[in-house]
Design a protein around this motif. Structure first.
Motif, PDB file in Angstrom:
ATOM      1  N   PHE A   1       0.849  -1.196   0.000  1.00  0.00           N
ATOM      2  CA  PHE A   1       0.000   0.000   0.000  1.00  0.00           C
ATOM      3  C   PHE A   1       0.881   1.241   0.000  1.00  0.00           C
ATOM      4  O   PHE A   1       2.068   1.183   0.331  1.00  0.00           O
TER       5      PHE A   1
ATOM      6  N   PHE B   1      -4.817   7.187   0.797  1.00  0.00           N
ATOM      7  CA  PHE B   1      -4.374   5.807   0.894  1.00  0.00           C
ATOM      8  C   PHE B   1      -4.625   5.142  -0.445  1.00  0.00           C
ATOM      9  O   PHE B   1      -5.666   5.343  -1.066  1.00  0.00           O
TER      10      PHE B   1
ATOM     11  N   ARG C   1      -3.799   3.214   8.642  1.00  0.00           N
ATOM     12  CA  ARG C   1      -2.664   2.832   7.808  1.00  0.00           C
ATOM     13  C   ARG C   1      -1.409   3.625   8.156  1.00  0.00           C
ATOM     14  O   ARG C   1      -0.291   3.140   7.996  1.00  0.00           O
TER      15      ARG C   1
ATOM     16  N   TYR D   1       1.945   1.904   9.076  1.00  0.00           N
ATOM     17  CA  TYR D   1       3.209   2.168   8.381  1.00  0.00           C
ATOM     18  C   TYR D   1       4.308   2.512   9.372  1.00  0.00           C
ATOM     19  O   TYR D   1       5.457   2.089   9.213  1.00  0.00           O
TER      20      TYR D   1
END
Length: 282
Positions: free
Chosen positions: A209, A221, A241, A245
């Motif tokens: 991603f 995203f 996300r 990350y």
């Protein structure tokens, strides 16, 4: 053969480029062969580009600008042409990628497109549509130009260790690709980290991603499947996300450790070997 007069310049960037090339060539009083001689290519290539049967390269465009004195018209147009060669579902992302000020990406299968060598990209892109490999490779190389701008985006890349071991193209291609990654060790705006096998389970196991950040727009995203993509600015998704990350970054090897692992794999897996008779083979 398609007649240039039958082309609709508004049909696509490629058609517009072809019609403008024909118009400005004729205005300069040159036929296709004469222009070809000026820019060191064949009349056939000029004709194929004028009839939108072949995609021009940036080098071709720069030489045409110099030969016809067009003030950079074709050098500017070629970016639009090459972007139009990207898969339709990917074009929106490519446009946003070019505008982002910060790009974070986790890749578990392949090297991120902005860091791929031409040989690596050619091997990847030639698998499904070998007849269009050259166009796709040119488009990918065009994307990479954002890293050469005066104000390039900050790019943070986390690669799963498997990316280093998955042979794409050939051992020589992989050696070149890993050497390319090592070139970014001291780059002020690019950071490459490797997530080693030893980490075990981690927050990126659902797949690759990207996160894009902008100066004046919401964060985005992005993730893709086989032939489609999902892109959202949903605050909850961005929050989840972004945390995910950060966890990947903390689990990954630091920059120097990542460079050492890349160099180790490059030599151990893709280094030059000697044949039994003492003959060196790639």
């Amino acid at each position: 053969m398609v007649n240039i007069r039958d082309l609709d310049p508004s049909a696509s960037p490629l058609d517009y480029y072809g019609s403008e090339l024909c118009r400005l060539r004729e205005a300069a009083g040159l036929n296709q062969g004469q222009l070809g001689s000026c820019i060191f290519c064949t009349a056939s290539l000029v004709g194929q580009i004028e009839t939108a049967r072949k995609v021009p390269t940036r080098d071709f465009s720069e030489r045409v600008d110099a030969a016809l004195g067009t003030g950079g018209v074709f050098s500017r147009l070629v970016g639009l042409v090459l972007r139009s060669q990207l898969p339709t579902w990917f074009q929106a992302y490519a446009e946003l990628e070019a505008r982002a000020t910060y790009i974070s990406t986790y890749q578990c299968q392949v090297v991120y497109g902005l860091l791929q060598t031409e040989a690596y990209a050619r091997a990847l892109l030639g698998v499904d549509q070998p007849d269009r490999t050259s166009e796709f490779v040119a488009a990918r190389m065009e994307r990479q130009r954002i890293l050469e701008r005066e104000d390039p985006p900050a790019l943070w890349v986390v690669l799963g260790e498997a990316v280093l071991h998955q042979e794409v193209g050939s051992r020589e291609v992989m050696r070149g690709q890993l050497a390319r990654l090592l070139e970014f060790r001291d780059h002020p705006w690019v950071q490459v980290q490797v997530l080693p096998y030893s980490v075990g389970q981690h927050t990126g196991m659902m797949g690759a991603f990207n996160l894009l950040r902008f100066e004046d727009n919401p964060d985005l995203f992005y993730a893709e499947s086989y032939d489609s993509a999902h892109m959202t600015a949903n605050p909850q998704v961005i929050r989840e996300r972004s945390v995910g990350y950060a966890r990947l970054q903390s689990c990954a090897l630091p920059s120097e450790g990542s460079a050492k692992l890349i160099a180790h794999v490059m030599e151990e897996r893709y280094g030059h070997r000697k044949a039994p008779a003492g003959r060196t083979v790639a």
